[in-house]
Design an enzyme around this catalytic site. Structure first.
Site, PDB file in Angstrom:
ATOM      1  N   ALA A  10      -6.905  -0.330  -5.840  1.00 30.10           N
ATOM      2  CA  ALA A  10      -7.957   0.883  -5.514  1.00 30.10           C
ATOM      3  C   ALA A  10      -8.605   0.211  -3.924  1.00 30.10           C
ATOM      4  CB  ALA A  10      -8.627   1.226  -6.549  1.00 30.10           C
ATOM      5  N   ARG A  15      -8.413  -7.035   4.766  1.00 27.87           N
ATOM      6  CA  ARG A  15      -7.955  -7.968   5.552  1.00 27.87           C
ATOM      7  C   ARG A  15      -6.374  -7.697   6.393  1.00 27.87           C
ATOM      8  NH1 ARG A  15      -8.993 -12.213   1.587  1.00 27.87           N
ATOM      9  NH2 ARG A  15      -7.532 -13.888   2.660  1.00 27.87           N
ATOM     10  N   THR A  79     -13.581  -5.050  -8.996  1.00 26.98           N
ATOM     11  CA  THR A  79     -12.816  -5.448  -9.921  1.00 26.98           C
ATOM     12  C   THR A  79     -12.852  -5.134 -11.323  1.00 26.98           C
ATOM     13  OG1 THR A  79     -13.067  -8.338 -10.061  1.00 26.98           O
ATOM     14  CG2 THR A  79     -11.272  -6.988  -8.988  1.00 26.98           C
ATOM     15  N   ASP A 103      -1.466  -6.542  -5.788  1.00 31.40           N
ATOM     16  CA  ASP A 103      -1.528  -7.557  -4.571  1.00 31.40           C
ATOM     17  C   ASP A 103      -1.437  -9.533  -5.101  1.00 31.40           C
ATOM     18  OD1 ASP A 103      -3.735  -9.011  -5.530  1.00 31.40           O
ATOM     19  OD2 ASP A 103      -4.392  -8.670  -3.284  1.00 31.40           O
ATOM     20  N   ARG A 334      27.709   5.347  10.381  1.00 34.07           N
ATOM     21  CA  ARG A 334      27.120   5.760   9.439  1.00 34.07           C
ATOM     22  C   ARG A 334      27.422   6.595   8.243  1.00 34.07           C
ATOM     23  NH1 ARG A 334      26.092   9.455  13.842  1.00 34.07           N
ATOM     24  NH2 ARG A 334      24.780  11.210  12.184  1.00 34.07           N
ATOM     25  N   LYS A 352      30.637   9.098  11.242  1.00 29.56           N
ATOM     26  CA  LYS A 352      30.087   9.697  10.715  1.00 29.56           C
ATOM     27  C   LYS A 352      31.104  10.175   9.531  1.00 29.56           C
ATOM     28  CE  LYS A 352      28.353  13.284  10.754  1.00 29.56           C
ATOM     29  NZ  LYS A 352      27.940  14.344  10.970  1.00 29.56           N
ATOM     30  N   ARG A 441      45.679  18.792  30.425  1.00 29.91           N
ATOM     31  CA  ARG A 441      44.577  18.188  31.019  1.00 29.91           C
ATOM     32  C   ARG A 441      44.929  19.226  32.439  1.00 29.91           C
ATOM     33  NH1 ARG A 441      47.946  12.689  29.775  1.00 29.91           N
ATOM     34  NH2 ARG A 441      49.642  13.040  31.124  1.00 29.91           N
TER      35      ARG A 441
HETATM   36  C1  UD1 Z   1      -9.761 -11.995  -7.124  1.00 31.10           C
HETATM   37  C2  UD1 Z   1     -10.774 -12.593  -7.964  1.00 31.10           C
HETATM   38  C3  UD1 Z   1     -10.569 -14.093  -7.871  1.00 31.10           C
HETATM   39  C4  UD1 Z   1      -9.523 -13.985  -7.964  1.00 31.10           C
HETATM   40  C5  UD1 Z   1      -8.020 -13.711  -7.109  1.00 31.10           C
HETATM   41  C6  UD1 Z   1      -6.608 -13.702  -6.998  1.00 31.10           C
HETATM   42  C7  UD1 Z   1     -12.132 -10.654  -8.612  1.00 31.10           C
HETATM   43  C8  UD1 Z   1     -14.111 -11.069  -8.271  1.00 31.10           C
HETATM   44  N1  UD1 Z   1     -12.334 -12.092  -8.041  1.00 31.10           N
HETATM   45  O1  UD1 Z   1      -9.874 -12.051  -5.512  1.00 31.10           O
HETATM   46  O2  UD1 Z   1     -10.922 -14.557  -8.764  1.00 31.10           O
HETATM   47  O3  UD1 Z   1      -8.872 -16.035  -7.737  1.00 31.10           O
HETATM   48  O4  UD1 Z   1      -8.366 -12.141  -7.110  1.00 31.10           O
HETATM   49  O5  UD1 Z   1      -5.830 -13.062  -5.879  1.00 31.10           O
HETATM   50  O6  UD1 Z   1     -11.827  -9.974  -8.986  1.00 31.10           O
HETATM   51  N2  UD1 Z   1      -9.237  -3.364  -6.316  1.00 31.10           N
HETATM   52  C9  UD1 Z   1      -9.425  -2.965  -7.031  1.00 31.10           C
HETATM   53  N3  UD1 Z   1     -11.336  -2.096  -7.376  1.00 31.10           N
HETATM   54  C10 UD1 Z   1     -12.076  -2.886  -6.197  1.00 31.10           C
HETATM   55  C11 UD1 Z   1     -12.040  -3.730  -5.915  1.00 31.10           C
HETATM   56  C12 UD1 Z   1     -10.343  -4.299  -5.801  1.00 31.10           C
HETATM   57  O7  UD1 Z   1      -8.720  -1.970  -7.613  1.00 31.10           O
HETATM   58  O8  UD1 Z   1     -12.965  -2.200  -6.541  1.00 31.10           O
HETATM   59  C13 UD1 Z   1      -8.266  -4.070  -6.399  1.00 31.10           C
HETATM   60  C14 UD1 Z   1      -7.444  -4.306  -5.560  1.00 31.10           C
HETATM   61  O9  UD1 Z   1      -6.989  -3.304  -4.841  1.00 31.10           O
HETATM   62  C15 UD1 Z   1      -6.191  -5.687  -5.610  1.00 31.10           C
HETATM   63  C16 UD1 Z   1      -7.297  -6.894  -6.982  1.00 31.10           C
HETATM   64  O10 UD1 Z   1      -7.993  -5.220  -7.353  1.00 31.10           O
HETATM   65  O11 UD1 Z   1      -5.702  -5.581  -6.417  1.00 31.10           O
HETATM   66  C17 UD1 Z   1      -7.942  -7.686  -6.243  1.00 31.10           C
HETATM   67  O12 UD1 Z   1      -8.829  -7.698  -4.901  1.00 31.10           O
HETATM   68  P1  UD1 Z   1      -8.739  -8.166  -3.908  1.00 31.10           P
HETATM   69  O13 UD1 Z   1      -9.824  -7.571  -3.769  1.00 31.10           O
HETATM   70  O14 UD1 Z   1      -8.142  -8.580  -3.441  1.00 31.10           O
HETATM   71  O15 UD1 Z   1      -9.691  -9.812  -5.257  1.00 31.10           O
HETATM   72  P2  UD1 Z   1      -9.880 -11.032  -3.988  1.00 31.10           P
HETATM   73  O16 UD1 Z   1     -10.657 -11.367  -3.044  1.00 31.10           O
HETATM   74  O17 UD1 Z   1      -7.860 -11.862  -3.903  1.00 31.10           O
HETATM   75 CA    CA Z   2      -6.148  -9.993  -4.002  1.00 27.01          CA
END
Ligand code: UD1
Ligand code: CA
Length: 466
Positions: A10, A15, A79, A103, A334, A352, A441
Site C-alpha cells: 500500500a 523514492r 507496516t 517490493d 508483425r 503482417k 503500367r
Molecule cells: C521495512 C522494515 C525494515 C526492513 C525493510 C526490509 C518497517 C517499519 N521497516 O522498511 O525493518 O529492514 O522493510 O526491506 O516495516 N507498506 C504498506 N503500508 C504502509 C507502509 C508500507 O503497505 O503504511 C508496504 C510498502 O508498500 C512496502 C512494504 O510495506 O511494500 C515495506 O514498506 P517500506 O516503506 O518499503 O519499508 P522499508 O523502509 O523498506
Molecule cells: Ca522497502
C-alpha cells in the site's frame, strides 16, 4: 502447519519518483508485485492477501487474475497498520501468517516454507523472522541482540543510535506469525521518528508476552533485497537477469557477450540456440534447437523453430518461423507473420498477418500484409500488398511458384494464380489467372536523341557516338 501470506503493497514508494505505484514497476516485463504473489502461491499458501492503498485500482487491475484477496489501507500509516487491515479476512484462519513486502520480488517459495517450518519448530507459537547480513545496511531496520545473543528488538534506521546503525544484521521484512499477532497488533505505537506503526515492533511485543522470537538467517541475502528506488530496481533486475542467463547457458544455450542479452522469465530456449550480442527476447518467445538469433534483434511472443535463423537487427512480434526459415537482417515481422519451411524475408521487408509458404523469397524492401503466398513464389524488391482502402482491410492471395516483379503493387482484394507472373512496376487490381503474365503500367516509349536535341547539340554528339 498451514499458512497464509500477506503481501504489503500500500505504500507510496516515494523514492521511485514516479506516477506509477512502486509495486507495479516492471521487472523483466512483469510488475514487481507479481513475483511475491507467485512465490506465495508456489509455497502452498491457503490464502494470499494483498494490502493495497496507493494506486489501489491500478494494482488490483494488474493482479485481477492472480486469485488473491485484496484489503485496503488508506491512508498508509505504517507496516503494522497495513497488516492490521488483513485481520478481518484472516482472524479466524488459525495457521501461520507469513508477511512479506510487495517490493521484495526475489523472495522464493522455499524461503517462505522454511520460515513456516521455523515457527512450527518453535511449537507453532510466537514469530519467526528472516534476517540478513549486509556489508552496507543503509536503509534497513537493524536487528538488536542482547548480551546473550538473543534478539531483543528491531530498530529502524531513522530511530537508531550511531552504535545501532553500525549493526550489519538487518530485518528482511519477511516474517511468520502465530495467530496471537491479531491481539498484539493493536498494541503497536507510532512513537518514532516517522510517526508510523512499525511491524518490526512486534518483536518486542512478542518477547514481552513471553512468546518465542526466532531469527532465521537468510541463506542468500540477495534474495531479500528490496526495490525502494530506481537504482535498487536496476540492481535487482540485473541479478534476476544474470540468474536467468546462467540457467539457460547451463541448459545448452550459447550466448555471446551474455551481459548484453536481455530475456524475460517466460522465454523458452532449446540446446544449441545461439544468441548473438544485444539480443532482446520478451514475452512467451520460444526458440528451437540450433536456431540462431542475430545481434541486436528484438523478439517478442514469437516461435522460432529448430534451425531457423533471425539475422541481425530484426524486430519480431507474434511471428512464427518454421525450420530453416530465415528473416533479416533488418526484417520486421508483425503479429500473424508466418514463414513456412525455408522461406526467406530479407532487408527492410515488413510482414503482417501473412503466411509465406515453403521456400518463398522476399529479399528486399517489401510490405506483405493480410496476404497468403504459395510455396516457391518470388516477391521482388519493393512489392507492396495494398491491403487498406481507407476503410477496410482486404486480403491478397498469391499462388505457388508465382513471380511478382519489383515494385509491383497488388491492390487487395486480389488473387494471383499459380505460376502467375506480374511485371515489375505493375499496379494490379484485377485477378491474374494461373500461368498468365500481367502488365499494368504505362507503356515505355523511346524518343531517340531527345536529350541532345533539347540541348541543341545533336550533330556534335552524334559524332562522338560514332
Ligand atoms: C521495512 C522494515 C525494515 C526492513 C525493510 C526490509 C518497517 C517499519 N521497516 O522498511 O525493518 O529492514 O522493510 O526491506 O516495516 N507498506 C504498506 N503500508 C504502509 C507502509 C508500507 O503497505 O503504511 C508496504 C510498502 O508498500 C512496502 C512494504 O510495506 O511494500 C515495506 O514498506 P517500506 O516503506 O518499503 O519499508 P522499508 O523502509 O523498506
Ligand atoms: Ca522497502
Amino acid at each position: 502447519m498451514k499458512h497464509a501470506v500477506v503481501i504489503l503493497a500500500a505504500g507510496k514508494g516515494k523514492r521511485m519518483r514516479s506516477k506509477t505505484p512502486k509495486v507495479l514497476h516492471p521487472l523483466l516485463g512483469r510488475p514487481m508485485l507479481a513475483y511475491p504473489v507467485a512465490a506465495a502461491k508456489e509455497s502452498g499458501a491457503e490464502r494470499v492477501v494483498v494490502v493495497v492503498g496507493h494506486g489501489a485500482e491500478a494494482v488490483k487491475a494488474a493482479l485481477a487474475d492472480a486469485g488473491v484477496l485484496f484489503v485496503h489501507q488508506d491512508p498508509p500509516l505504517g507496516t503494522a497498520h497495513a497488516l492490521a487491515q488483513a485481520a478481518p479476512v484472516l482472524a479466524g484462519f488459525g495457521g501461520a501468517v507469513v508477511v512479506t513486502s510487495g517490493d521484495t520480488p526475489r523472495l522464493r517459495a522455499s524461503t517462505i516454507r522454511a520460515l513456516v517450518k521455523a515457527l512450527e519448530e518453535a511449537g507453532g507459537r510466537g514469530m519467526a523472522m528472516l534476517t540478513l547480513e549486509l556489508k552496507d545496511p543503509t536503509g534497513y531496520g537493524r536487528v538488536v541482540r542482547g548480551e546473550d545473543g538473543r534478539v531483543v528488538r528491531i530498530v529502524e534506521e531513522k530511530d537508531a543510535s550511531p552504535k545501532e546503525r553500525a549493526i550489519r544484521e538487518v530485518n528482511s521484512g519477511v516474517y511468520a506469525f502465530d495467530p496471537e499477532v491479531w491481539n498484539l497488533l493493536p498494541r503497536v505505537k507510532n512513537e518514532n521518528a516517522q510517526g508510523e506503526y512499525y511491524l518490526p515492533d512486534l518483536v518486542a511485543l512478542y518477547l514481552e508476552a513471553g512468546l518465542p522470537v526466532v531469527a532465521v538467517p537468510a541463506g542468500d541475502p540477495s534474495e531479500l533485497l528490496g526495490a525502494n528506488d530506481r537504482v535498487q530496481l536496476a540492481v535487482l533486475e540485473g541479478a534476476m537477469l544474470a540468474e536467468l542467463r546462467e540457467r539457460w547457458m547451463r541448459e545448452g544455450v550459447r550466448m555471446h557477450l551474455p551481459e548484453t542479452i536481455y530475456l524475460e522469465p517466460d522465454v523458452a530456449l532449446a540446446p544449441d540456440v545461439v544468441l548473438e550480442p544485444g539480443v532482446v527476447l520478451k514475452g512467451k518467445t520460444e526458440i528451437g534447437e540450433g536456431a540462431r538469433i542475430g545481434a541486436y534483434s528484438v523478439i517478442a511472443d514469437s516461435q522460432i523453430a529448430p534451425g531457423a535463423e533471425v539475422r541481425p537487427h530484426s524486430v519480431l512480434e507474434g511471428a512464427r518461423l518454421a525450420p530453416g526459415a530465415v528473416a533479416g537482417p533488418f526484417a520486421r515481422l508483425r503479429p500473424g507473420a508466418v514463414l513456412e519451411e525455408g522461406a526467406f524475408v530479407g532487408n527492410f521487408v515488413e510482414v503482417k498477418k501473412s503466411r509465406l509458404g515453403r521456400g518463398v523469397k522476399a529479399g528486399h524492401l517489401a510490405y506483405l500484409g493480410d496476404a497468403e503466398v504459395g510455396e516457391g513464389t518470388n516477391i521482388g524488391a519493393g512489392v507492396i500488398t495494398a491491403n487498406y482502402d481507407g476503410e477496410k482491410k482486404h486480403r491478397t492471395k498469391i499462388g505457388r511458384r508465382a513471380f511478382i516483379g519489383s515494385n509491383a503493387v497488388l491492390i487487395a482484394p486480389v488473387e494471383i494464380g499459380d505460376e502467375g507472373f506480374v511485371a515489375g512496376g505493375s499496379a494490379i487490381n484485377q485477378d491474374v489467372p494461373a500461368g498468365a503474365l500481367a502488365i499494368a503500367r504505362g507503356k515505355q516509349r523511346i524518343l531517340e536523341g531527345w536529350v541532345w536535341r533539347r540541348r541543341g547539340r545533336y550533330s556534335e554528339k552524334a559524332e562522338v557516338r560514332e
